[in-house]
Design a protein around this motif. Structure first.
Motif, PDB file in Angstrom:
ATOM      1  N   ASN A  12       0.836  -1.204   0.000  1.00 43.59           N
ATOM      2  CA  ASN A  12       0.000   0.000   0.000  1.00 43.59           C
ATOM      3  C   ASN A  12       0.872   1.254   0.000  1.00 43.59           C
ATOM      4  O   ASN A  12       1.140   1.844   1.035  1.00 43.59           O
ATOM      5  CB  ASN A  12      -0.921  -0.017   1.228  1.00 43.59           C
ATOM      6  N   ARG A  48       0.180   4.140  -1.097  1.00 47.27           N
ATOM      7  CA  ARG A  48      -0.532   5.391  -0.802  1.00 47.27           C
ATOM      8  C   ARG A  48      -0.445   5.728   0.676  1.00 47.27           C
ATOM      9  O   ARG A  48      -0.447   6.881   1.053  1.00 47.27           O
ATOM     10  CB  ARG A  48      -2.010   5.274  -1.210  1.00 47.27           C
ATOM     11  N   GLU A  98       0.320   8.791  -8.877  1.00 46.93           N
ATOM     12  CA  GLU A  98      -0.999   8.528  -8.305  1.00 46.93           C
ATOM     13  C   GLU A  98      -1.370   7.045  -8.475  1.00 46.93           C
ATOM     14  O   GLU A  98      -1.902   6.404  -7.578  1.00 46.93           O
ATOM     15  CB  GLU A  98      -2.036   9.425  -9.010  1.00 46.93           C
ATOM     16  N   GLY A 134       2.667   4.969  -7.511  1.00 45.85           N
ATOM     17  CA  GLY A 134       3.551   5.424  -6.450  1.00 45.85           C
ATOM     18  C   GLY A 134       4.884   5.894  -6.986  1.00 45.85           C
ATOM     19  O   GLY A 134       5.271   5.599  -8.112  1.00 45.85           O
TER      20      GLY A 134
END
Length: 882
Positions: A20, A22, A658, A661
């Motif tokens: 992950n 984000r 976006e 990454g």
RNA sequence: GCGGGCGUGGCGAAAUCGGUAGACGCAGCGGGCUUAAAACCCGUUGCCUUUCAAAGGCAUGGGGGUUCGAGUCCCCCCGCCCGCACCA
């Protein structure tokens, strides 16, 4: 392209977990910032803390123009610099890695004209935007040193430098020709002139004479050339380009008295040895003598005007026939007072080079040959190849169409006959010098740097023009001369020039009414010293804190585009010398290491009407053919070209970050292509990078075998873990060497290769398990310069609290690089026939015997006699048989 | 025209002290997992000959040379890219 959805790990089982980014990337960026990891200016004077004994390392990427949007070229450039910065930091260097903005320039004025926004406002907003766009990349930049060249705090220092250069005699003013757009009432840069017309108005460009400021870069020509040899960490290509640009040639100035006049014609030649082959003299159409003749001779004036009309487009120059106009004057041959040479005005003689006049020797210069043929002038061979018969050679040359420019011996040349070219040159120069009719001299192609720009958005030149005192420097206590804010761009021309009050001042010398210089400096001025300002960007009273520039400079690794190979880099080298002579700093060469990275390319697309389409307008239809995404119409793909707005083949870095990454974008930038070569952006490439990051993440997040606790002691015997340990140490050695040499693509390949080995490793036991953890931790450390966020994530997953960035770069154990056994290739007559595993220290006889015993070798040598067996230890065995 | 660089699988590329060419990746092909797809995993992949196995032949733009051995060194040629461009 399919954007992967980042999801929380789902744990072991049927579905593989996903990294992950984000969540992770902003998290680690915050940690780095909170711990001030990249700060390098603890005292505000640019210097490190007193107790800091680390060696310094200054890594710099060419600073960006604040266009408002970062592009892929930036991502590649700054990623490379970041890898170097992080790598050196890990190796124990005190790293300087700053960022700033090359903020003056034409686009800001264009925005003002087109959108009515003030250039300053437009620029500062762009800077704010771009700073935000850089942030998610996770670059290890010391933002406290940020600078922007359009701010008076910056450009005031270059105004002071300009005045110091004036004091040193490095600045002068002279008339020079500019490209003038008659519609916009503005001066155009060369690149704004397209086919002889203004790029915006399409009006034919006029050549106007304006008084302009010049910097005497030619004062350093010899040094700028010879010092290129010391720049051993620069690409040869760049050094060669600068070498050619400076263009040193040795020759002679020769004086031809003009018959019936008091003056003489001054000529530059590199071939004084061919003086006896002269058949004419020629002067440039811009030569003062030409102007003089034109005054009384309308035909000459017409010819000169004709020459001036030419010369805008390169193609016209290329195809232009050699033309000449006889002036009616005759020059006296300097070696023979009886000998007269006609003087022409010729369209191929350049006023800007040498003296603007030549003597023509048709036999040994192709241009002169062409000219002589056209005008029916004599062609006389005066140099012949050593092994040629002079008479036959001369006859052949004079009948042919090509000049002879090679080496040889002088013929038909009086006292020179029999001398080689080099000797003859010396002899002629000596003879001319005796009678004061010439002298040996060195000529450079390099011209002085014209720095005046008739523009608003640039640094004001700190000079006041007084009708009685002339050009007077602005007193230093009145610096900076700042740009007026209240300017209008609704009319053509330079807003500074027509500002109601700004230029109106009194003369600092006599107090009378005077006028400010309204030209601004070329924007290459700012970029010629910004690298030094970064050393102490906050000091106010002076350009540099001398101790700080002494500490940090030169830049250890400079990285940027090849497009700056000549101008920016040459100007910076010049500036550094000039600043040294003015006492600002103490070195000559600003950039110890230079690396020029390749461009980012992408396939181009056009629709049926030939209009460019952007990649996101294009998709694959059911049959696999390219079609328009929304209209379904056919699309043709063109070759991959440099990403550019005009071809619409750009990919927005923000969209990539976006979707995948920053680490995926960084990894892709470093993979596959060597950094100096162009990189092709592909969707599958970024997908591949993203896939690998997940694989890596899973090794720590979902390990196949449980790992021992952090800091578990190393078992005395690694057992079956030894092979992986060896592979790891080879990787450490290889990656360190790769990064040291900026070979990012091979570093990536090596780390992926080790990852493959790690995944295939299935030994069990304490030793292997310890090696597993050790390998994973080392892998994170080795990856950190390239994919810093995931590296921190791995380190944390492995149970560490302290940031990975604070741990040292690993060193390899040389003992682990050598294997106990080696595999030798076995050849018969140079062709591979088998392999042989032997002990590393096996002796020659053993190897030879084993090789000859291989079944395949016996088969190949059957019926033949073995003549020789070549054994290269550790590499190869070659059996020679026939 | 002058100067420089580069030509290696379908693609990006490794291999530069002359020593197992194609590491690493992309794409492809076959399979697994899944109701299905994605994701993921396993296998395979320079070309040709060979049913398989084993083996052999050809391969680093083309041709020649040096060498036990050449992508690598030398000579000639072809193609592409970049810089400079009447610099005397």
């Amino acid at each position: 392209m399919s954007a992967p959805a980042a999801s929380a790990p789902t744990g072991p089982g049927k579905t593989a977990g996903r990294y992950n980014f984000r969540h992770s990337e902003p998290h680690w960026q915050e940690r780095w910032e909170a711990e001030k990891c990249f700060q390098s200016d603890p005292n505000g004077d640019g210097l490190p803390a007193k107790a800091d004994s680390r060696p310094k390392y200054y890594v710099l990427e060419m600073f960006p123009y604040p266009s408002g949007r970062i592009h892929m070229g930036h991502v590649r450039n700054y990623t490379m610099g970041d890898v170097v910065a992080r790598f050196r930091r890990a190796q124990g260097y005190n790293v300087l890695h700053p960022m700033g903005w090359d903020a003056f320039g034409l686009p800001a004025e264009n925005a003002a004209i087109e959108r009515g926004v003030h250039p300053g406002q437009w620029t500062r907003r762009n800077i704010a935007d771009m700073r935000q766009q850089f942030r998610p990349l996770g670059l290890s930049i010391d933002w406290d040193r940020e600078l922007s060249t359009c701010e008076p705090e910056y450009y005031r220092h270059e105004q002071a430098m300009f005045l110091d250069f004036m004091d040193k005699g490095l600045v002068y003013r002279k008339e020079s020709t500019v490209n003038w757009d008659p519609v916009d009432h503005t001066v155009l840069a060369n690149e704004q002139v397209i086919d002889g017309k203004g790029w915006r108005t399409g009006a034919p460009v006029e050549r106007r004479k304006l008084a302009q400021w010049f910097l005497k870069i030619t004062h350093y020509a010899e040094e700028l050339l010879s010092a290129l040899e010391t720049l051993d960490r620069w690409p040869d290509k760049v050094r060669l380009m600068q070498h050619n640009w400076i263009g040193r040639s040795e020759g002679a100035r020769v004086f031809f008295p003009l018959a019936g006049r008091d003056d003489r014609l001054e000529v530059f030649t590199t071939r004084p040895d061919t003086l006896y082959g002269a058949s004419f003299c020629a002067i440039s159409a811009q030569h003062p003598l030409a102007a003089e003749i034109a005054e009384t001779n309308p035909e000459a004036a017409a010819f000169i005007a004709d020459c001036a009309r030419l010369g805008t487009s390169e193609e016209a120059i290329e195809k232009a026939e050699k033309k000449g106009f006889f002036t009616g004057l005759e020059a006296v041959h300097p070696l023979d007072p009886e000998w007269r040479l006609p003087v022409y005005i010729a369209n191929f003689v350049l006023m800007e080079y040498g003296t603007g006049a030549i003597f023509g020797c048709p036999a040994h210069d192709q241009r002169d040959f062409d000219f002589a043929r056209r005008l029916g002038l004599p062609i006389r061979a005066v140099v012949a190849p050593r092994d040629a018969d002079p008479v036959a050679f001369a006859a052949e040359l004079e009948a042919g169409s090509e000049a002879f420019t090679g080496d040889g011996v002088a013929i038909n040349s009086g006292f020179l006959d029999g001398l080689g070219v080099a000797e003859a040159k010396r002899a002629v120069i000596d003879r001319l010098a005796e009678s004061a009719l010439g002298e040996g001299t060195v000529q450079f192609r390099l011209r002085d740097w014209g720095v005046s720009r008739q523009r608003y958005w640039g640094c004001p030149i700190p000079v006041i023009h007084c009708p009685t005192c002339g050009a007077v420097p602005v007193p230093r206590d009145q610096l900076p001369v700042t740009l007026p804010e209240d300017v209008e761009f609704d009319r053509p021309g330079n807003p500074l020039d027509r500002h109601p009050t700004w230029a109106k001042v009194s003369c600092p010398k006599c107090g009378g009414a005077a006028r400010r210089e309204t030209d601004t400096l070329d924007t290459f001025f700012e970029s010629s010293w910004y690298f030094a300002r970064f050393c102490s960007p906050k000091v106010e009273g002076q350009a540099f804190n001398r101790a700080a520039v002494d500490y940090w400079l030169p830049v250890d690794q400079y990285i940027g585009g090849i497009e700056h190979a000549v101008l920016h880099l040459l100007y910076s080298r010049f500036f550094t010398r000039a600043l040294k002579d003015c006492g600002y700093l103490g070195l000559e060469e600003p950039f110890k290491g230079l690396f020029t990275q390749g461009m980012i390319c992408h396939e181009t697309y056009k629709d049926a009407d030939g209009r460019w389409l952007s990649p996101d307008q294009v998709t694959r239809g059911e049959d696999g053919a390219l079609v328009h995404r929304t209209e379904g119409t056919p699309v043709s793909a063109g070759r991959s070209e440099k990403m550019s707005k005009s071809k619409r083949n750009t990919i927005d870095p923000a969209a990539i970050i976006e979707a995948y990454g920053a680490d995926a974008a960084r990894l892709f930038m470093l993979s596959d292509s060597p950094p100096e070569r162009d990189l092709d952006w592909t969707d599958s490439g970024i997908e591949g990078a993203w896939r690998y990051l997940n694989r890596l993440w899973r090794l720590a997040a979902e390990p196949a075998t449980p790992l021992p606790a952090p800091n578990a002691p190393r078992p005395d015997d690694l057992g079956d873990g030894l092979p992986l340990m060896r592979a790891l140490h080879k990787t450490i050695a290889g990656v360190s060497d790769d990064l040291d040499r900026l070979r990012f693509n091979t570093a990536v390949a090596r780390l992926r290769e080790f990852t493959n080995a790690y995944e295939a490793f299935d030994a069990a036991g304490d030793g292997p398990d310890w090696v597993r953890r050790h390998a994973l931790e080392t892998l994170a450390r080795l990856w950190e310069p390239m994919i810093p966020h995931l590296a921190e994530e791995l380190w944390s997953l492995l149970g560490h609290e302290r940031l990975l960035i604070h741990t040292d770069w690993p060193t390899h154990d040389p003992a682990l690089l050598v294997d106990d056994t080696v595999t030798l290739a076995v050849q018969v007559n140079g062709k591979l026939r088998g392999q042989l595993d032997v002990a590393r220290d096996a002796d020659r006889q053993t190897i030879e015997a084993a090789a000859l015993a291989l079944p395949n070798v016996t088969a190949q040598t059957a019926g033949k006699t073995v003549r020789k067996v070549i054994v290269v230890p550790g590499r190869i065995v070659n059996v020679v048989a026939n």
